[in-house]
Write an enzyme that holds these catalytic residues in place. Structure first.
Site, PDB file in Angstrom:
ATOM      1  NE  ARG A 158      53.773  33.538  42.153  1.00  0.00           N
ATOM      2  CZ  ARG A 158      53.384  34.645  42.538  1.00  0.00           C
ATOM      3  NH1 ARG A 158      52.868  35.340  41.123  1.00  0.00           N
ATOM      4  NH2 ARG A 158      53.362  35.485  43.485  1.00  0.00           N
ATOM      5  CG  ASP A 187      56.751  35.386  42.858  1.00  0.00           C
ATOM      6  OD1 ASP A 187      56.646  35.211  44.346  1.00  0.00           O
ATOM      7  OD2 ASP A 187      56.411  36.366  42.576  1.00  0.00           O
ATOM      8  CG  HIS A 257      56.943  37.990  46.096  1.00  0.00           C
ATOM      9  ND1 HIS A 257      56.065  36.831  46.156  1.00  0.00           N
ATOM     10  CD2 HIS A 257      56.506  39.042  46.622  1.00  0.00           C
ATOM     11  CE1 HIS A 257      55.023  37.558  46.475  1.00  0.00           C
ATOM     12  NE2 HIS A 257      55.113  38.806  46.609  1.00  0.00           N
ATOM     13  CG  ASP A 318      55.593  42.763  45.200  1.00  0.00           C
ATOM     14  OD1 ASP A 318      56.512  42.367  44.796  1.00  0.00           O
ATOM     15  OD2 ASP A 318      54.666  41.923  44.997  1.00  0.00           O
ATOM     16  CD  GLU A 319      51.869  40.671  47.696  1.00  0.00           C
ATOM     17  OE1 GLU A 319      50.563  40.437  47.659  1.00  0.00           O
ATOM     18  OE2 GLU A 319      52.515  39.735  47.004  1.00  0.00           O
ATOM     19  CD1 TRP A 385      51.286  47.046  43.759  1.00  0.00           C
ATOM     20  CD2 TRP A 385      49.786  45.608  43.946  1.00  0.00           C
ATOM     21  NE1 TRP A 385      51.734  46.217  44.976  1.00  0.00           N
ATOM     22  CE2 TRP A 385      50.664  45.644  45.236  1.00  0.00           C
ATOM     23  CE3 TRP A 385      48.578  44.874  44.145  1.00  0.00           C
ATOM     24  CZ2 TRP A 385      50.424  44.674  46.329  1.00  0.00           C
ATOM     25  CZ3 TRP A 385      48.395  43.878  45.171  1.00  0.00           C
ATOM     26  CH2 TRP A 385      49.259  43.791  46.108  1.00  0.00           C
ATOM     27  CE1 TYR A 410      47.681  44.214  39.646  1.00  0.00           C
ATOM     28  CE2 TYR A 410      47.588  42.332  40.830  1.00  0.00           C
ATOM     29  CZ  TYR A 410      48.080  43.457  40.489  1.00  0.00           C
ATOM     30  OH  TYR A 410      49.312  43.671  41.051  1.00  0.00           O
ATOM     31  CG  ASP A 412      45.415  37.847  38.586  1.00  0.00           C
ATOM     32  OD1 ASP A 412      45.143  39.181  38.204  1.00  0.00           O
ATOM     33  OD2 ASP A 412      45.845  37.473  39.583  1.00  0.00           O
ATOM     34  CD1 TRP A 460      48.802  39.536  39.064  1.00  0.00           C
ATOM     35  CD2 TRP A 460      50.947  38.615  39.370  1.00  0.00           C
ATOM     36  NE1 TRP A 460      49.930  40.495  39.296  1.00  0.00           N
ATOM     37  CE2 TRP A 460      50.887  40.130  39.557  1.00  0.00           C
ATOM     38  CE3 TRP A 460      52.314  37.901  39.449  1.00  0.00           C
ATOM     39  CZ2 TRP A 460      52.249  40.918  39.771  1.00  0.00           C
ATOM     40  CZ3 TRP A 460      53.364  38.887  39.662  1.00  0.00           C
ATOM     41  CH2 TRP A 460      53.261  40.243  39.956  1.00  0.00           C
ATOM     42  CB  THR A 461      50.535  32.339  35.726  1.00  0.00           C
ATOM     43  OG1 THR A 461      51.795  32.070  36.298  1.00  0.00           O
ATOM     44  CG2 THR A 461      50.423  33.168  34.547  1.00  0.00           C
ATOM     45  CD  GLU A 462      49.476  33.768  41.855  1.00  0.00           C
ATOM     46  OE1 GLU A 462      49.696  34.410  42.799  1.00  0.00           O
ATOM     47  OE2 GLU A 462      48.999  34.070  40.682  1.00  0.00           O
TER      48      GLU A 462
END
Length: 635
Positions: A158, A187, A257, A318-319, A385, A410, A412, A460-462
């Protein structure tokens, strides 16, 4: 805002302030003074002695010449009689005449050296000579970790971190005996690893033309963001980490992702042109499962394995939305040919192909807990998670687990009151919450406890554009992660940890780490749980006498911490000795996002001994499964 560091002075202080706290420690009398005549001896392991020079020469200015003389000496030696300490344990004995570090492995000697650093004044972490008396208290420490996996994940997809920044991050982890660096390299928003067979992955996939502003607002910053590591860069990082006994677990997230890869090679997805994703969240565009795409993934993992020698390779999993697969006749035909009943089994089939490929090369697959859906591949490990239930299921199936639940690990998420912190993805995971986690959760069947490999914090670096902000979100919460993973559960105590943290922050400062100093307002004055709530509007009260002990103006903040439903607030009232004194009436919301969740109470008149209550009209949205904290601060 008052820093908690000042109030820590009132807590009982330990003689030494080690993080993580050792398994066993006995205090002696006196101290050993390191001076210009102190020598170092490495026995049969010269590799271990280099760290004394590297860590101690810059700040002390001393040479630390080699000598077998036993007086005024720092000795490091391998010892087979300490095998009971495992592969990472050590024994450290400090007397007025000498310091002896012994261990069954080089890793243990390295960790013993890290403990010795922390026994010295914090100036030992400086890079230039300091005018300090270098005294080490006499102690005997016999130490080993509780868990074999003590990890931190850094997302560089990110927002990119340079090679130098990654190395600094790993070096700081090693100070805390964190032995696993989970490297999230790909990602939807960027591909950060050179793959020689597929050069467009970095030529195209490493650059997004702009980034969404804020929390997916309908505007963009217009600034390209990119960066990637060459394979030579990554080998240099791997060697740097290995020298510090940190194993790197690379992650190539698939089959979801993967928009950055699809932008480079559209045939991997639905065949339509794509751009590197410029928004946060999850895209419906995922990999197809054709043989060509599966082979692409195998090829990528082959090059990844050539760079990263560790046992585990993380494949995400994931996701992964199933919309594309459901609407694609080719995928439906593949499901039919493979005898798969639904798209969850299709994802499980895909994960199994990757697991077979990794196993063939002597490696192990690890993925997020979604890999449980549709059937968990044997030999794989799970990173739990979405709470701990996925990890519990996997452990009771006899498969290995790393616990990393959002509600505790988490990093973040906000660590203080959102109004006072840099923008974050949401949630609330303060230092106390990180420290309180026990990876050995209830419900693990007897004999399966061994499958809990350990614990990991995730960054996580959004919403972290700079490396400085990534450090700020990591520390001191990563210190708590380290102690959760290392220190025996019965020895852990949060207040005592805070007392040790105060001098430890000076070490972080000397290392140039941008940390967040704990604040007195970080401790909640109350909380709500599902059992306190009703489906419709109702009044809930809390005794906040300790937080409101004097007259003045106060701010009350409601912060959601977990559950399926947010909490809505209509008003907050302060009652003193059964009489309503002040109120703030406005609609507020706390949940996935916070809106108007602070209530201002001005002009309170409080006398010693008054009973002060907060009474709030609240309603959970759609159900009573909501939990959170209430923070009261004088302003």
């Amino acid at each position: 805002m008052i820093s908690l560091l000042a109030s820590l002075a009132m807590l009982p202080q330990t003689t030494v302030s080690l993080i993580p706290l050792p398994a066993q420690m006995t205090y002696g009398s006196g101290s050993f003074e390191i001076n210009e005549r102190t020598t170092v001896w490495h026995g049969s392991d010269p590799e271990s002695a280099k760290w004394i020079g590297r860590y101690f020469r810059p700040s002390t200015g001393f040479k630390f010449s080699e000598s077998s003389a036993q007086d005024n000496q720092i000795s490091l030696a391998l010892a087979s009689n300490l095998d009971h300490l495992g592969t990472e344990g050590y024994r450290l004995e400090v007397t007025p005449k000498a310091i002896n570090i012994t261990a069954p492995t080089e890793t243990g000697l390295f960790y013993g050296t890290q403990t010795l650093r922390q026994l010295l004044p914090p100036e030992i972490f400086q890079k230039t000579a300091q005018s300090v008396k270098w005294e080490v208290p006499c102690v005997v420490i016999e130490d080993q970790p509780r868990f074999k996996w003590r990890g931190i994940m850094l997302d560089v997809a990110r927002h990119f971190s340079t090679k130098a920044e990654v190395m600094k991050f790993i070096d700081t982890l090693s100070v805390h005996k964190i032995n696993t660096f989970h490297f999230h390299l790909t990602d939807d928003q960027g591909w950060r690893i050179e793959i020689k067979k597929y050069p467009r992955l970095t030529e195209i996939g490493s650059i997004r033309k702009e980034t969404v502003v804020g929390h997916n607002l309908p505007r963009y910053d217009g600034i390209p963001h990119g960066g990637f590591y060459t394979q030579d860069d990554l080998r240099e990082i791997v060697a740097f980490a290995a020298e510090r006994h940190v194993t790197i677990v690379p992650e190539i997230d698939m089959p979801g992702h993967m928009v950055a890869a699809i932008a480079a090679y559209p045939e991997l997805g639905d065949g339509k042109p794509a751009e590197v994703f410029q928004r946060w969240g999850v895209s419906d565009r995922v990999l197809n499962t054709s043989e060509k795409t599966v082979q692409f993934c195998r090829d990528v993992l082959t090059e990844v394995m050539d760079i990263f020698p560790g046992q585990f390779i993380h494949i995400g999993g994931d996701e992964c939305p199933k919309t594309q697969w459901k609407n694609d006749p080719a995928e439906q035909e593949r499901m039919k040919q493979r005898g798969l009943k639904d798209e969850h089994e299709l994802q499980s089939w895909f994960i199994q192909q990757m697991e077979d490929h990794l196993h063939k090369h002597g490696r192990r697959l690890i993925g997020w807990d979604e890999i449980l859906e549709g059937g968990l591949p044997k030999r794989s490990a799970v990173m739990s998670w979405r709470g701990t239930s996925g990890g519990l299921t996997a452990a009771n199936l006899g498969q290995d687990v790393v616990m990393t639940p959002t509600g505790n690990m988490y990093l973040d998420y906000y660590q203080g009151q959102p109004a006072e912190e840099p923008d974050a993805i949401g949630g609330f995971v303060p230092l106390r919450t990180v420290y309180s986690f026990n990876p050995q959760v209830a419900g693990i069947n007897q004999g399966n406890e061994k499958h809990i490999l350990g614990v990991q914090g995730n960054i996580w670096t959004e919403y972290m554009k700079s490396y400085s902000q990534r450090e700020y979100m990591a520390y001191p919460r990563a210190c708590a992660v380290a102690e959760v993973g290392w220190t025996p559960q019965p020895k852990r105590n949060y207040d005592e940890f805070l007392a040790r943290l105060a001098p430890h922050l000076k070490r972080l400062e000397a290392l140039g780490v941008n940390y967040r100093a704990p604040k007195a307002s970080d401790t909640p004055s109350g909380s709500w749980t599902p059992t306190m709530l009703k489906p419709n509007w109702s009044e809930v009260s809390w005794d906040i006498s300790k937080a409101v002990a004097q007259s003045g103006n106060y701010r009350i903040t409601f912060v959601y911490t977990g559950g399926a439903h947010r909490l809505d607030i209509q008003r907050a009232e302060i009652w003193v000795n059964g009489v309503m004194q002040k109120q703030d009436v406005h609609d507020g919301t706390t949940g996935g996002s916070h809106r108007a969740n602070q209530y201002r109470i001005d002009g309170l008149n409080i006398k010693t001994g008054d009973l002060v209550e907060l009474r709030a009209m609240v309603r959970p949205d759609g159900g009573t499964d909501s939990s959170g904290n209430i923070y009261v601060e004088r302003v």
